[in-house]
Motif scaffolding. Sequence first.
Motif, PDB file in Angstrom:
ATOM      1  N   LYS A   1       0.765  -1.147   0.086  1.00  0.00           N
ATOM      2  CA  LYS A   1      -0.008   0.129  -0.138  1.00  0.00           C
ATOM      3  C   LYS A   1       0.809   1.265   0.005  1.00  0.00           C
ATOM      4  CE  LYS A   1      -4.417   0.803   1.680  1.00  0.00           C
ATOM      5  NZ  LYS A   1      -5.596  -0.244   2.200  1.00  0.00           N
ATOM      6  N   ASP A   2       0.506   2.296  -0.881  1.00  0.00           N
ATOM      7  CA  ASP A   2       1.523   3.464  -0.878  1.00  0.00           C
ATOM      8  C   ASP A   2       0.296   4.725  -1.267  1.00  0.00           C
ATOM      9  OD1 ASP A   2       3.907   4.845  -1.197  1.00  0.00           O
ATOM     10  OD2 ASP A   2       3.153   5.310  -3.209  1.00  0.00           O
ATOM     11  N   GLY A   3       0.133   5.439  -0.141  1.00  0.00           N
ATOM     12  CA  GLY A   3      -0.696   6.469  -0.348  1.00  0.00           C
ATOM     13  C   GLY A   3      -2.109   6.069  -0.564  1.00  0.00           C
ATOM     14  N   GLY A   4      -2.652   6.553  -1.536  1.00  0.00           N
ATOM     15  CA  GLY A   4      -4.199   6.263  -1.858  1.00  0.00           C
ATOM     16  C   GLY A   4      -4.193   4.658  -2.831  1.00  0.00           C
ATOM     17  N   GLY A   5      -3.056   4.374  -3.300  1.00  0.00           N
ATOM     18  CA  GLY A   5      -2.819   3.211  -4.324  1.00  0.00           C
ATOM     19  C   GLY A   5      -1.912   2.057  -3.848  1.00  0.00           C
ATOM     20  N   TYR A   6      -1.473   1.513  -4.828  1.00  0.00           N
ATOM     21  CA  TYR A   6      -0.464   0.123  -4.483  1.00  0.00           C
ATOM     22  C   TYR A   6       0.546   0.279  -5.438  1.00  0.00           C
ATOM     23  CZ  TYR A   6      -4.313  -2.004  -1.769  1.00  0.00           C
ATOM     24  OH  TYR A   6      -5.321  -2.133  -0.756  1.00  0.00           O
ATOM     25  N   VAL A   7       1.778  -0.137  -4.885  1.00  0.00           N
ATOM     26  CA  VAL A   7       2.925  -0.126  -5.942  1.00  0.00           C
ATOM     27  C   VAL A   7       3.331  -1.690  -5.569  1.00  0.00           C
ATOM     28  CG1 VAL A   7       3.844   2.181  -5.762  1.00  0.00           C
ATOM     29  CG2 VAL A   7       4.199   0.446  -3.919  1.00  0.00           C
ATOM     30  N   LEU A   8       4.182  -2.146  -6.615  1.00  0.00           N
ATOM     31  CA  LEU A   8       4.763  -3.543  -6.862  1.00  0.00           C
ATOM     32  C   LEU A   8       6.373  -3.226  -6.672  1.00  0.00           C
ATOM     33  CD1 LEU A   8       2.819  -4.728  -9.868  1.00  0.00           C
ATOM     34  CD2 LEU A   8       2.634  -5.823  -7.560  1.00  0.00           C
ATOM     35  N   GLY A   9       6.787  -4.049  -5.515  1.00  0.00           N
ATOM     36  CA  GLY A   9       8.220  -3.771  -5.470  1.00  0.00           C
ATOM     37  C   GLY A   9       8.870  -5.002  -5.983  1.00  0.00           C
ATOM     38  N   ILE A  10       9.901  -4.769  -7.141  1.00  0.00           N
ATOM     39  CA  ILE A  10      10.679  -5.547  -7.564  1.00  0.00           C
ATOM     40  C   ILE A  10      11.907  -5.217  -7.765  1.00  0.00           C
ATOM     41  CG2 ILE A  10      10.712  -7.419  -9.564  1.00  0.00           C
ATOM     42  CD1 ILE A  10       8.220  -5.764 -10.398  1.00  0.00           C
ATOM     43  N   ASN A  11      13.001  -6.137  -7.271  1.00  0.00           N
ATOM     44  CA  ASN A  11      14.251  -5.793  -7.185  1.00  0.00           C
ATOM     45  C   ASN A  11      14.598  -4.584  -7.055  1.00  0.00           C
ATOM     46  OD1 ASN A  11      14.649  -8.357  -8.407  1.00  0.00           O
ATOM     47  ND2 ASN A  11      14.745  -7.657 -10.529  1.00  0.00           N
ATOM     48  N   GLY A  12      14.299  -3.901  -5.869  1.00  0.00           N
ATOM     49  CA  GLY A  12      14.346  -2.464  -5.185  1.00  0.00           C
ATOM     50  C   GLY A  12      13.734  -1.544  -6.214  1.00  0.00           C
ATOM     51  N   ASP A  13      12.998  -2.025  -7.302  1.00  0.00           N
ATOM     52  CA  ASP A  13      12.288  -1.024  -8.389  1.00  0.00           C
ATOM     53  C   ASP A  13      10.910  -0.830  -7.576  1.00  0.00           C
ATOM     54  OD1 ASP A  13      14.074  -0.122 -10.175  1.00  0.00           O
ATOM     55  OD2 ASP A  13      13.793  -1.996 -11.597  1.00  0.00           O
ATOM     56  N   SER A  14      10.073   0.174  -7.736  1.00  0.00           N
ATOM     57  CA  SER A  14       8.688   0.282  -7.382  1.00  0.00           C
ATOM     58  C   SER A  14       7.726   0.944  -8.393  1.00  0.00           C
ATOM     59  CB  SER A  14       8.788   1.337  -6.347  1.00  0.00           C
ATOM     60  OG  SER A  14       7.624   1.797  -5.808  1.00  0.00           O
TER      61      SER A  14
ATOM     62  N   PRO B   1      -1.880   1.597 -11.773  1.00  0.00           N
ATOM     63  CA  PRO B   1      -2.873   2.541 -12.232  1.00  0.00           C
ATOM     64  C   PRO B   1      -3.894   2.781 -11.375  1.00  0.00           C
ATOM     65  CG  PRO B   1      -1.934   1.432 -14.130  1.00  0.00           C
ATOM     66  CD  PRO B   1      -1.475   0.784 -13.171  1.00  0.00           C
ATOM     67  N   ALA B   2      -4.283   4.041 -11.235  1.00  0.00           N
ATOM     68  CA  ALA B   2      -5.474   4.097 -10.147  1.00  0.00           C
ATOM     69  C   ALA B   2      -6.625   3.609 -10.683  1.00  0.00           C
ATOM     70  CB  ALA B   2      -5.541   5.740 -10.169  1.00  0.00           C
ATOM     71  N   ASP B   3      -6.916   3.523 -11.949  1.00  0.00           N
ATOM     72  CA  ASP B   3      -8.197   2.937 -12.312  1.00  0.00           C
ATOM     73  C   ASP B   3      -8.349   1.642 -12.176  1.00  0.00           C
ATOM     74  OD1 ASP B   3      -6.156   2.847 -14.168  1.00  0.00           O
ATOM     75  OD2 ASP B   3      -7.813   3.258 -15.917  1.00  0.00           O
ATOM     76  N   LYS B   4      -6.748   0.731 -11.801  1.00  0.00           N
ATOM     77  CA  LYS B   4      -6.861  -0.784 -11.838  1.00  0.00           C
ATOM     78  C   LYS B   4      -6.953  -1.027 -10.146  1.00  0.00           C
ATOM     79  CE  LYS B   4      -5.208  -2.742 -15.792  1.00  0.00           C
ATOM     80  NZ  LYS B   4      -5.047  -4.094 -16.161  1.00  0.00           N
ATOM     81  N   VAL B   5      -6.963  -0.063  -9.309  1.00  0.00           N
ATOM     82  CA  VAL B   5      -7.119  -0.447  -8.049  1.00  0.00           C
ATOM     83  C   VAL B   5      -8.318  -0.720  -7.622  1.00  0.00           C
ATOM     84  CG1 VAL B   5      -6.913   0.391  -5.757  1.00  0.00           C
ATOM     85  CG2 VAL B   5      -4.940   1.070  -7.610  1.00  0.00           C
ATOM     86  N   MET B   6      -8.375  -2.139  -6.797  1.00  0.00           N
ATOM     87  CA  MET B   6      -9.593  -2.455  -6.618  1.00  0.00           C
ATOM     88  C   MET B   6      -9.726  -3.041  -5.077  1.00  0.00           C
ATOM     89  SD  MET B   6      -9.781  -5.613  -9.231  1.00  0.00           S
ATOM     90  CE  MET B   6      -9.628  -7.131  -8.531  1.00  0.00           C
ATOM     91  N   ASP B   7     -10.691  -3.343  -4.282  1.00  0.00           N
ATOM     92  CA  ASP B   7     -10.799  -3.739  -3.132  1.00  0.00           C
ATOM     93  C   ASP B   7     -10.265  -5.088  -2.841  1.00  0.00           C
ATOM     94  OD1 ASP B   7     -12.376  -1.739  -2.629  1.00  0.00           O
ATOM     95  OD2 ASP B   7     -14.190  -2.312  -2.509  1.00  0.00           O
ATOM     96  N   ALA B   8     -10.204  -6.062  -3.723  1.00  0.00           N
ATOM     97  CA  ALA B   8      -9.508  -7.118  -3.562  1.00  0.00           C
ATOM     98  C   ALA B   8      -7.949  -7.168  -3.314  1.00  0.00           C
ATOM     99  CB  ALA B   8      -9.811  -7.924  -4.793  1.00  0.00           C
ATOM    100  N   LEU B   9      -7.328  -6.038  -3.695  1.00  0.00           N
ATOM    101  CA  LEU B   9      -5.895  -5.903  -3.461  1.00  0.00           C
ATOM    102  C   LEU B   9      -5.561  -5.813  -2.094  1.00  0.00           C
ATOM    103  CD1 LEU B   9      -4.661  -3.494  -6.480  1.00  0.00           C
ATOM    104  CD2 LEU B   9      -4.636  -6.121  -6.220  1.00  0.00           C
ATOM    105  N   ALA B  10      -6.393  -5.379  -1.312  1.00  0.00           N
ATOM    106  CA  ALA B  10      -6.093  -5.186   0.058  1.00  0.00           C
ATOM    107  C   ALA B  10      -5.581  -6.184   0.893  1.00  0.00           C
ATOM    108  CB  ALA B  10      -7.489  -4.494   0.997  1.00  0.00           C
ATOM    109  N   GLN B  11      -6.241  -7.541   0.500  1.00  0.00           N
ATOM    110  CA  GLN B  11      -5.740  -8.670   1.338  1.00  0.00           C
ATOM    111  C   GLN B  11      -4.458  -9.028   0.914  1.00  0.00           C
ATOM    112  OE1 GLN B  11      -7.667 -12.334  -0.020  1.00  0.00           O
ATOM    113  NE2 GLN B  11      -8.852 -11.018  -1.321  1.00  0.00           N
ATOM    114  N   TYR B  12      -3.906  -8.637  -0.366  1.00  0.00           N
ATOM    115  CA  TYR B  12      -2.602  -9.036  -0.610  1.00  0.00           C
ATOM    116  C   TYR B  12      -1.483  -7.978  -0.144  1.00  0.00           C
ATOM    117  CZ  TYR B  12      -4.632 -12.517  -3.371  1.00  0.00           C
ATOM    118  OH  TYR B  12      -5.288 -13.459  -3.769  1.00  0.00           O
TER     119      TYR B  12
END
Lengths: 279, 369
Positions: B249-262, B266-277
């Motif tokens: 979780k990062d601010g209002g949205g989500y980020v994916l951490g890979i190899n130190g990159d983040s 996109p905001a329109d892809k964010v959905m509730d189901a992501l919360a549990q991950y």
Amino acid sequence: MKIGKKTGRGIASILLGIFSLIYVSPLFIILFNSFKSQTNISNEPFKLPSAATWVGAANYRAGINDYGLLSGVGWTLLITIGSVAAILLLCSMFAWFITRVNAIYSKILYVLCVFSMVVPFQMVMYTLSQTADALRLNTPWGIIIVYLGFGAGLAVFMFSGFVKGIPLEIEEAAMIDGCTPVRTFFKVVLPIMQPTYITVGILQTMWIWNDFLLPYLVLDRNKYNTISMLIQYMRGSFGVVHMGAIMASLVLAVIPVVILYLSAQKYIIEGVAAGAVKG
Amino acid sequence: MASITINHISKIYPGNISVIEDCNLEITDKEFIVLVGPSGCGKSTILRMIAGLEDISSGELYIGDRLVNDVPPKDRNIAMVFQSYALYPHKTVYKNMAFSLEIAKTPKEEIDVRVREAAKVLDIEHLLNRKPKALSGGQRQRVALGRAMVRNPAVFLLDEPLSNLDAKLRASMRTELIKLHKQLGTTFVYVTHDQTEAMTMGDRIVVLNAGLVQQVDTPQKLYDCPNNVFVAGFIGSPQMNFIDATLKKDGGGYVLGINGDSLRIPADKVMDALAQYDGRSVKLGIRPENINDDADYVAAHSDSAISAVVEVSELMGSEVYLYLRYGDNMLTARVAPTTKSKIGDNIKVSLDMNKLHLFDIESGDVILN
Ligand SMILES: Nc1ncnc2c1ncn2[C@@H]1O[C@H](COP(=O)(O)OP(=O)(O)OP(=O)(O)O)[C@@H](O)[C@H]1O
Ligand SMILES: [Mg+2]
């Protein structure tokens, strides 16, 4: 020294020609002896008939009138055709069934059939003739059943070997095209197996036509005689050896087999080739 | 007409070998449906059950409204084209095609009309008097199709009919088959293990794996919205890239951490189901064409840029495949032939985050498409 290709071929042809002459010479000796008189056959068997020794069809007449040669030919023909037809039809259907139906009992039946090939005839012949008598199989129709039993081993073995080579999908296609199993067999499997029918048919015909021991043991001799049984009587039973009639019978015995072979030759070669290159 | 309904069907071969488990499928009339999956997944088994060549262990099979579990193949009004063609070797092409009609006692004149008609469509009129062994593979295949066509069946079943052909003939037969389907207006059930064939031919595709239906959808939907990792990886060539990432979780949205990159989702892809991950590992999926090495694009999408080393570069004519090493992951990128990236270069590429897929690592099911 190098021999040219043509010369090589020529030499091979001459050699093979000589061999074939040696092979067919007994047939010719029998043929011309069958037109010579009794004494001349015994005294000078290798001489061609001359005006003095020529007796025309007398030997054939003797064979026919004194020994019932014609009915012998008739019975032999009936037994051979009947047995071979029964073996071809029943064994091919049987082989198809046990190959396609995947069950324990079909494997057992197959092994039994193949096993029957290794049992020597001499081992079973005494009990067999007793049993055949008891079951009243001592007629030409009855002996067909006995031949079916003896022929089944080899026939089933050869037919199932061939059936295994037919892709199952061809039969499935026939089922989808509307065939019942019986129809699939007669319309699709049987025509595809034609080369095997010819091979098995010829093998069985040669054997049954020439067989002496089985009909001698099984058939009721007072009523039915095959050619080979008659030939046996001609040379033994009455103390005299009737060479003329023997020669005539031998000619009659050999002719059908020669005709069969010559007419089926094309198919025999085709059958061998079909087996060699599967396609 | 001829829809096919497969209702909870299972297949257990003798020896307790379970091959199909609880398969459900609704094939509508006149549909071209393709069964696709890796070798041994049970495609042929399903087809053969529809044909009646294989017993159904449990479940129900309907063709039209008729329950056909116990109906023999000949009464199902189906035609089948086998992978090996299974032509009758002793019959001429004409007789091969006429056989089913002869069995059905169709009048001779009508048989002749139908056989010649089919031969014309398939362009095998000049072969009618030949035996199958005097035909090429492609010709045999058309005869096998012809044999099926003359019967006007309600359902066409085809089991990998093109797999024995060379690439060129296969491509042309593909279009022929599509045309034929339009022309005949019959239900086609087509089996293949080739996903290109499936994508180009099917109205809908059934993806199978290990006897289980993974997804049933149109080619476009399968490509864009795969149900799980298997479908995502199976459909599409070159394969979709998979990278393990950590969702945060990062601010209002989500980020994916890979190899130190983040990488930001996109905001329109964010959905509730992501919360549990949140804070857990997920599998990121991205197709090769959504990895871009064009300098302008990378500049415009710097928030999804990563740097990777080009290990192999394959020129395919109209495009170039770049095989990139990114940390521990190998990625395939499909870029324009004008690309400046060379083998050994350390380059910057941007992922098109709108085309991102996320999968659950354990179940393989999709989280986000
Ligand atoms: N008669 C049988 N007895 C036991 N198992 C079988 C039988 N036929 C097929 N199988 C098994 O069932 C599974 C599915 O077979 P099937 O032929 O349906 O595969 P497929 O998807 O058509 O594969 P391919 O693409 O190689 O043709 C395989 O694992 C196979 O080993
Ligand atoms: Mg298959």
